[in-house]
Scaffold this active site. Structure first.
Site, mmCIF file in Angstrom:
data_model
loop_
_atom_site.group_PDB
_atom_site.id
_atom_site.type_symbol
_atom_site.label_atom_id
_atom_site.label_comp_id
_atom_site.label_asym_id
_atom_site.label_seq_id
_atom_site.Cartn_x
_atom_site.Cartn_y
_atom_site.Cartn_z
ATOM 1 N N GLY A 1 0.585 -1.487 0.124
ATOM 2 C CA GLY A 1 -0.182 0.006 0.092
ATOM 3 C C GLY A 1 0.743 1.237 -0.033
ATOM 4 O O GLY A 1 1.873 1.187 -0.045
ATOM 5 N N HIS B 1 4.458 2.219 -7.926
ATOM 6 C CA HIS B 1 3.520 1.061 -8.247
ATOM 7 C C HIS B 1 2.328 1.025 -9.178
ATOM 8 O O HIS B 1 2.093 0.074 -9.814
ATOM 9 C CB HIS B 1 2.563 1.057 -6.703
ATOM 10 C CG HIS B 1 3.281 1.089 -5.467
ATOM 11 N ND1 HIS B 1 3.584 2.019 -4.514
ATOM 12 C CD2 HIS B 1 3.956 0.070 -4.680
ATOM 13 C CE1 HIS B 1 4.198 1.761 -3.342
ATOM 14 N NE2 HIS B 1 4.303 0.424 -3.744
ATOM 15 N N GLU C 1 12.112 -2.637 -9.785
ATOM 16 C CA GLU C 1 13.479 -2.773 -9.581
ATOM 17 C C GLU C 1 14.116 -2.218 -8.579
ATOM 18 O O GLU C 1 15.279 -2.194 -8.291
ATOM 19 C CB GLU C 1 13.829 -2.474 -10.820
ATOM 20 C CG GLU C 1 13.650 -3.475 -12.113
ATOM 21 C CD GLU C 1 14.502 -3.312 -13.659
ATOM 22 O OE1 GLU C 1 15.014 -2.012 -13.573
ATOM 23 O OE2 GLU C 1 14.204 -4.280 -14.384
ATOM 24 N N ASP D 1 13.441 -2.477 -5.675
ATOM 25 C CA ASP D 1 13.950 -3.579 -4.630
ATOM 26 C C ASP D 1 14.649 -4.565 -5.314
ATOM 27 O O ASP D 1 13.999 -5.596 -5.471
ATOM 28 C CB ASP D 1 12.760 -4.142 -3.608
ATOM 29 C CG ASP D 1 12.394 -2.983 -2.897
ATOM 30 O OD1 ASP D 1 13.050 -2.665 -2.044
ATOM 31 O OD2 ASP D 1 11.216 -2.600 -3.195
ATOM 32 N N SER E 1 9.405 5.903 -3.288
ATOM 33 C CA SER E 1 9.314 4.968 -2.275
ATOM 34 C C SER E 1 8.239 5.548 -1.160
ATOM 35 O O SER E 1 8.197 6.657 -1.058
ATOM 36 C CB SER E 1 10.894 4.992 -1.337
ATOM 37 O OG SER E 1 10.615 4.386 -0.177
ATOM 38 N N SER E 2 7.582 4.319 -0.661
ATOM 39 C CA SER E 2 6.477 4.843 0.286
ATOM 40 C C SER E 2 7.131 5.397 1.711
ATOM 41 O O SER E 2 6.523 6.063 2.327
ATOM 42 C CB SER E 2 5.586 3.329 0.738
ATOM 43 O OG SER E 2 5.382 2.842 -0.418
ATOM 44 N N ARG E 3 8.551 5.250 1.732
ATOM 45 C CA ARG E 3 9.323 5.675 2.702
ATOM 46 C C ARG E 3 9.643 6.986 2.779
ATOM 47 O O ARG E 3 9.904 7.803 3.843
ATOM 48 C CB ARG E 3 10.282 4.737 3.347
ATOM 49 C CG ARG E 3 9.650 3.301 3.801
ATOM 50 C CD ARG E 3 11.009 2.587 4.518
ATOM 51 N NE ARG E 3 10.437 1.379 5.359
ATOM 52 C CZ ARG E 3 10.659 0.345 4.857
ATOM 53 N NH1 ARG E 3 10.623 0.075 3.599
ATOM 54 N NH2 ARG E 3 10.003 -0.867 5.644
HETATM 55 O O1 PAF Z 1 8.125 -4.582 -2.146
HETATM 56 C C1 PAF Z 1 7.106 -4.759 -1.204
HETATM 57 O O2 PAF Z 1 6.322 -3.821 -0.929
HETATM 58 C C2 PAF Z 1 7.013 -6.021 -0.333
HETATM 59 O O3 PAF Z 1 8.229 -6.574 0.012
HETATM 60 C C3 PAF Z 1 6.116 -7.040 -0.986
HETATM 61 C C4 PAF Z 1 6.797 -7.583 -2.335
HETATM 62 C C5 PAF Z 1 4.450 -6.678 -1.486
HETATM 63 C C6 PAF Z 1 6.011 -8.163 0.080
HETATM 64 O O4 PAF Z 1 5.125 -7.704 1.157
#
Ligand code: PAF
Length: 289
Positions: free
Chosen positions: A40, A46, A156, A158, A193-195
């Site tokens: 989320g 995303h 990518e 992560d 990033s969400s962070r």
């Molecule tokens: O990348 C993420 O947001 C999380 O690590 C994932 C792949 C949804 C697993 O919880």
């Protein structure tokens, strides 16, 4: 307390049974299915994964689940942004179904299985966050088996996570094609990033320099500079920007994440960084050469 979903224009499944019923209905109509697993707090990165999936298949499920098992006790599980209504709004006319299970639906009483990989999970994030990838691999395996999609997409940004998932899917013969989505960046190049919402204005400015240093270091190494010299110099530059700590700044084989011998790359290399500024840990990566 149950969330009010009456304003959502996209359907939400909260249980595996409901998820499977919707997907079975699509399958009966001959439709193909993709999955974008998320925690989320959706941003354009995303949404680009949803768009990527929709170029390959007819229907896209976006899972939203802040997975407790991938957070260590000292990490930001409780503080992690939870913005389901805003996420649903962003997915309107883009995704076809949100799968937002409860922790109890994913890990009911008596739950006992964890997926542990060796090799690719060892270095980098594996050293900084020793229990993280077991949590990721386990929840992603569950999501893939719950939805049985034709394709699933991961960012990518992560990079190591993407390699872990590719390895797991190959090793466990999970019948899904894994897609990697390019990193989306802010105007100054900071990886989305969400962070990033945690950053103060001053930290945000410094954070925007991280990708520039990464790019310059990659270019130096591609031009023949010793990996250890280039990364040591760049680590000092990152600290000088105001970062509290550099967990790693390393060049690795892009698929196996193995280190290179002799301080030189031999092709297929990726530079990866994790660094903490204030309370926020940022990661980024890019190809070398
Ligand atoms: O990348 C993420 O947001 C999380 O690590 C994932 C792949 C949804 C697993 O919880």
């Amino acid at each position: 307390m149950a969330l009010d979903t009456s304003s959502y224009k996209i359907p939400v499944a909260r249980t595996v049974a409901d998820l499977r019923a919707t997907i079975a209905d699509w399958r009966k109509q001959g439709l193909t299915v993709g999955l974008v697993p998320t925690m989320g707090a959706l941003h354009d990165g995303h949404l680009s994964l949803v768009d990527l999936v929709k170029t390959k298949v007819n229907r896209c499920v976006v899972s939203i689940f802040v997975n407790p098992t991938q957070f260590a006790p000292h990490e930001d599980l409780d503080a992690y942004p939870r913005t389901e209504a805003a996420d649903a709004e962003k997915l309107n006319r883009r995704g076809d179904l949100i799968f937002a299970p409860t922790a109890n639906e994913m890990y009911p009483a008596g739950y006992a299985t964890t997926i542990n990989l060796s090799g690719v999970t060892g270095p980098l994030e594996g050293e900084a966050r020793p229990t993280h990838f077991a949590g990721v691999a386990t929840v992603v395996a569950k999501l893939l088996l719950q939805a049985l999609p034709d394709v699933a997409a991961f960012g990518e940004k992560d990079w190591q996570q993407l390699q872990v998932i590719r390895r797991m899917v190959a090793d466990l013969d999970i019948p899904v094609k894994i897609l990697g989505g390019a990193i989306l960046r802010e105007a100054d190049g900071l990886a989305m990033s969400s962070r990033n919402v945690y950053l103060s204005a001053e930290e945000r400015e410094a954070a925007g320099q991280l990708n520039i240093i990464l790019r310059e270091t990659a270019a130096e190494i591609a031009a023949g500079k010793m990996i250890s010299t280039a990364t040591a110099e760049s680590t000092k530059r990152i600290i000088a920007l105001g970062f509290a700590h550099v967990d790693y700044l390393e060049v690795r084989d892009a698929a196996s994440l193995a280190a290179f011998d002799n301080d030189k790359t031999t092709g297929g290399a990726r530079i990866l960084v994790a660094a903490k500024i204030g309370k926020t840990r940022l990661i980024d990566n890019m190809p070398v050469g």
